[in-house]
Design a protein around this motif. Structure first.
Motif, PDB file in Angstrom:
ATOM      1  N   TYR A 176       0.858  -1.189   0.000  1.00  0.00           N
ATOM      2  CA  TYR A 176       0.000   0.000   0.000  1.00  0.00           C
ATOM      3  C   TYR A 176       0.895   1.240   0.000  1.00  0.00           C
ATOM      4  CZ  TYR A 176      -3.884  -3.080   1.193  1.00  0.00           C
ATOM      5  OH  TYR A 176      -4.832  -4.076   1.173  1.00  0.00           O
ATOM      6  N   PRO A 177       0.679   2.163  -0.929  1.00  0.00           N
ATOM      7  CA  PRO A 177       1.548   3.345  -0.995  1.00  0.00           C
ATOM      8  C   PRO A 177       1.410   4.225   0.233  1.00  0.00           C
ATOM      9  CG  PRO A 177      -0.353   3.589  -2.450  1.00  0.00           C
ATOM     10  CD  PRO A 177      -0.394   2.184  -1.927  1.00  0.00           C
ATOM     11  N   GLY A 178       2.489   4.930   0.556  1.00  0.00           N
ATOM     12  CA  GLY A 178       2.467   5.836   1.698  1.00  0.00           C
ATOM     13  C   GLY A 178       1.629   7.070   1.420  1.00  0.00           C
ATOM     14  N   ARG A 179       0.961   7.562   2.462  1.00  0.00           N
ATOM     15  CA  ARG A 179       0.125   8.750   2.330  1.00  0.00           C
ATOM     16  C   ARG A 179       0.299   9.637   3.564  1.00  0.00           C
ATOM     17  NH1 ARG A 179      -5.726   6.370   0.096  1.00  0.00           N
ATOM     18  NH2 ARG A 179      -4.948   5.661  -1.936  1.00  0.00           N
ATOM     19  N   LYS A 185       3.251   0.576   3.158  1.00  0.00           N
ATOM     20  CA  LYS A 185       2.979  -0.580   4.020  1.00  0.00           C
ATOM     21  C   LYS A 185       3.031  -1.855   3.198  1.00  0.00           C
ATOM     22  CE  LYS A 185       1.302  -3.189   7.358  1.00  0.00           C
ATOM     23  NZ  LYS A 185       2.123  -3.616   8.510  1.00  0.00           N
ATOM     24  N   LEU A 186       3.942  -2.753   3.573  1.00  0.00           N
ATOM     25  CA  LEU A 186       4.044  -4.055   2.918  1.00  0.00           C
ATOM     26  C   LEU A 186       3.091  -5.009   3.617  1.00  0.00           C
ATOM     27  CD1 LEU A 186       5.377  -5.871   0.834  1.00  0.00           C
ATOM     28  CD2 LEU A 186       7.230  -6.284   2.455  1.00  0.00           C
ATOM     29  N   ALA A 187       1.927  -5.254   3.015  1.00  0.00           N
ATOM     30  CA  ALA A 187       0.882  -6.043   3.656  1.00  0.00           C
ATOM     31  C   ALA A 187       1.059  -7.535   3.418  1.00  0.00           C
ATOM     32  CB  ALA A 187      -0.501  -5.591   3.164  1.00  0.00           C
ATOM     33  N   VAL A 188       1.442  -7.918   2.214  1.00  0.00           N
ATOM     34  CA  VAL A 188       1.673  -9.334   1.869  1.00  0.00           C
ATOM     35  C   VAL A 188       2.992  -9.406   1.134  1.00  0.00           C
ATOM     36  CG1 VAL A 188       0.801 -11.355   0.646  1.00  0.00           C
ATOM     37  CG2 VAL A 188      -0.805  -9.757   1.701  1.00  0.00           C
ATOM     38  N   ARG A 189       3.906 -10.252   1.627  1.00  0.00           N
ATOM     39  CA  ARG A 189       5.255 -10.307   1.047  1.00  0.00           C
ATOM     40  C   ARG A 189       5.553 -11.680   0.461  1.00  0.00           C
ATOM     41  NH1 ARG A 189       9.175  -8.310   5.047  1.00  0.00           N
ATOM     42  NH2 ARG A 189       7.523  -7.107   6.038  1.00  0.00           N
ATOM     43  N   PRO A 224      -2.965  -7.259  -6.959  1.00  0.00           N
ATOM     44  CA  PRO A 224      -1.620  -7.505  -6.412  1.00  0.00           C
ATOM     45  C   PRO A 224      -0.616  -6.487  -6.928  1.00  0.00           C
ATOM     46  CG  PRO A 224      -2.593  -9.522  -7.327  1.00  0.00           C
ATOM     47  CD  PRO A 224      -3.448  -8.381  -7.775  1.00  0.00           C
ATOM     48  N   SER A 225       0.338  -6.128  -6.078  1.00  0.00           N
ATOM     49  CA  SER A 225       1.427  -5.258  -6.518  1.00  0.00           C
ATOM     50  C   SER A 225       2.377  -6.015  -7.436  1.00  0.00           C
ATOM     51  CB  SER A 225       2.182  -4.698  -5.306  1.00  0.00           C
ATOM     52  OG  SER A 225       1.315  -3.956  -4.477  1.00  0.00           O
TER      53      SER A 225
END
Length: 489
Positions: A176-179, A185-189, A224-225
């Motif tokens: 999730y990009p920073g705001r 935020k790395l939610a799933v790696r 997904p990223s």
């Protein structure tokens, strides 16, 4: 203020349209009038204006006003108005549908998604190699052999033309990009996971571990990223429309219409799953009976009047109707009383036949009863995978010894434990109560009982206990060690 400005502009537009059609129509070329009619508001006003003119003439001449025969009269231009409005209606309808498909959900679709509609048939096999693997970093710790083994299994499955695995995640990652000055935020790696048909896979993890983010990607709410996942051989990045046809979801928060009854909810979702006639009615009744919402008029009661537990049971029934091949259940038993929870467990146990279920829960008892395999999820990464017995044997090869004495006798208790098991580890200490983990290969239960009897003769022992490692102990141990590791790194 903005509404006032818009209203003022609209009034000016109406005045301009009136002057154009009444006073200066002879000064404005017919072509320019048709051009202005391309604006829907002007075309509508032109049509209403011509209707009003014919109505006034009808009152003065005793006629009925405009008739169908007058539509082709070149003087009123109604034929041009009707053609333009019809074409604009079709064009705006297509644009509205396109915009809705792109912006309706949280992630939306790729603006080029219409090009995918020209596929000739539904895909039925994996696309190899995975595009998500190319150019992306694989986040796997080398000291986790079970996680590495799961990844190797996924790689092998992706090379096969067909598979019995309903869900295959290949290096799935979500950032999730920073705001507002906050970092990303790395939610799933880098999650790699394979779940065959007939298996209930349990995802355990603390709050914020990334479980719901994972499910959101699998059900199409977010994209997904990097990496991808396959559901019944279909890629969630490009073939989500087909995935929906074989998927059921019980979300973490109930998504129900308060004015519809439980039966109406199931009828609605059953029709979405292409159930009709007697098959639909039977499926609805069976679903209501399975979650104990059939008797006592509960089925025809508005969902807004249901208790929290009844809403959860209805959400589970919705996720299972239509015989989906893959079901996602995000904490399905939250808020249920013990009897309803036990009944729901039986429903899920029967439902996993010939389908894959991913279930998230905070109840270790529920996980051990329902799940064939478990994965502990911490800080966006999979820390371990295996069935409950394997995890307890791998991470809990010790006895848990607990003793409560006075504060003055704590040292003697610790010395006694060290004599029984030199490698014992103290895991809890508060106000005279101490808890130790003693490796099973160093101690026998007979020696522990004998040592306790000797201790009782030397100092007061208020309480003591010896137990095998539970799934909860394994979860706490793995979660704490993983969180410490990610804090240090």
């Amino acid at each position: 203020m903005r509404n006032s400005c818009l209203g003022f502009i609209y009034c000016l537009f109406l005045l301009f349209a009136s002057f154009t059609l009444m006073g200066v129509a002879s000064l404005v070329a017919e072509g320019w009038i048709i051009f202005m009619e391309l604006y829907p508001g002007f075309a509508l006003y032109r049509g209403l204006y011509e209707f009003a003119e014919y109505a006034l003439q009808g009152n003065s001449m005793g006629t009925d006003g405009m008739k169908w025969g007058n539509m082709s009269d070149s003087e009123n231009g109604m034929s041009d108005v009707m053609i333009i409005m019809l074409l604009e209606w079709l064009a705006v309808l297509c644009i509205a549908y396109y915009v809705d498909q792109i912006f309706a959900s949280g992630s939306g679709k790729n603006p080029k998604y219409l090009l995918q509609k020209f596929r000739k048939k539904r895909p039925s096999s994996f696309r190899r190699p995975s595009l998500g693997r190319q150019g992306s970093k694989v986040f796997v710790d080398m000291d986790k052999p079970d996680v590495m083994q799961e990844r190797e299994k996924v790689e092998q499955i992706l090379l096969e033309p067909t598979t019995t695995h309903s869900i295959v995640c290949d290096n799935l990652r979500k950032v999730y990009p920073g705001r507002d000055g906050n970092p990303e935020k790395l939610a799933v790696r880098g999650l790699s996971l394979a779940i065959p048909r007939g298996e209930c896979f349990g995802m355990l993890g603390p709050n914020g571990a990334g479980k719901t983010s994972f499910i959101s990607m699998m059900i199409g709410l977010t994209t997904p990223s990097s990496g991808t996942a396959y559901v019944e051989g279909l890629d969630i990045r490009t073939q989500m429309d087909w995935v929906y046809t074989s998927m059921g979801v019980c979300p973490q928060h109930d998504l129900l219409w308060e004015t519809l009854s439980g039966r109406e909810h199931l009828l609605f979702y059953g029709r979405l799953k292409n159930l009709k006639g007697s098959a639909l009615k039977k499926a609805v009744e069976d679903s209501l009976k399975s979650v104990n919402l059939f008797n006592g008029g509960v089925a025809d009661k508005q969902a807004g009047k249901y208790s929290g537990g009844m809403k959860r049971r209805l959400s589970v029934a919705i996720s299972l109707i239509g015989d989906p091949k893959v079901v996602y259940m995000d904490e399905p038993s939250t808020g249920l009383d013990p009897a309803s929870r036990s009944n729901l467990w039986n429903v899920v146990k029967r439902a996993k036949q010939d389908r894959a279920i991913i279930l998230t829960t905070h109840s270790m008892e529920e996980a051990e009863y329902l799940c064939d395999r478990l994965g502990i999820f911490v800080s966006g990464g999979l820390q371990c995978v295996g069935n409950p017995k394997e995890l307890k044997g791998r991470y809990g090869g010790s006895y848990v010894f607990t003793m409560t004495t006075s504060v003055n006798d704590e040292r003697e208790v610790e010395q006694m434990v060290r004599r029984l098991s030199p490698n014992a580890e103290k895991t809890y200490h508060m106000a005279g109560t101490q808890k130790f983990e003693m490796p099973k290969h160093e101690v026998s239960m007979a020696n522990v009982f004998q040592a306790v009897e000797v201790a009782k003769s030397r100092f007061p022992v208020y309480a003591w206990g010896l137990s095998d490692t539970t799934l909860e102990d394994v979860f706490i141990k793995v979660a704490n060690s993983a969180q410490e590791f990610h804090t240090l790194t």
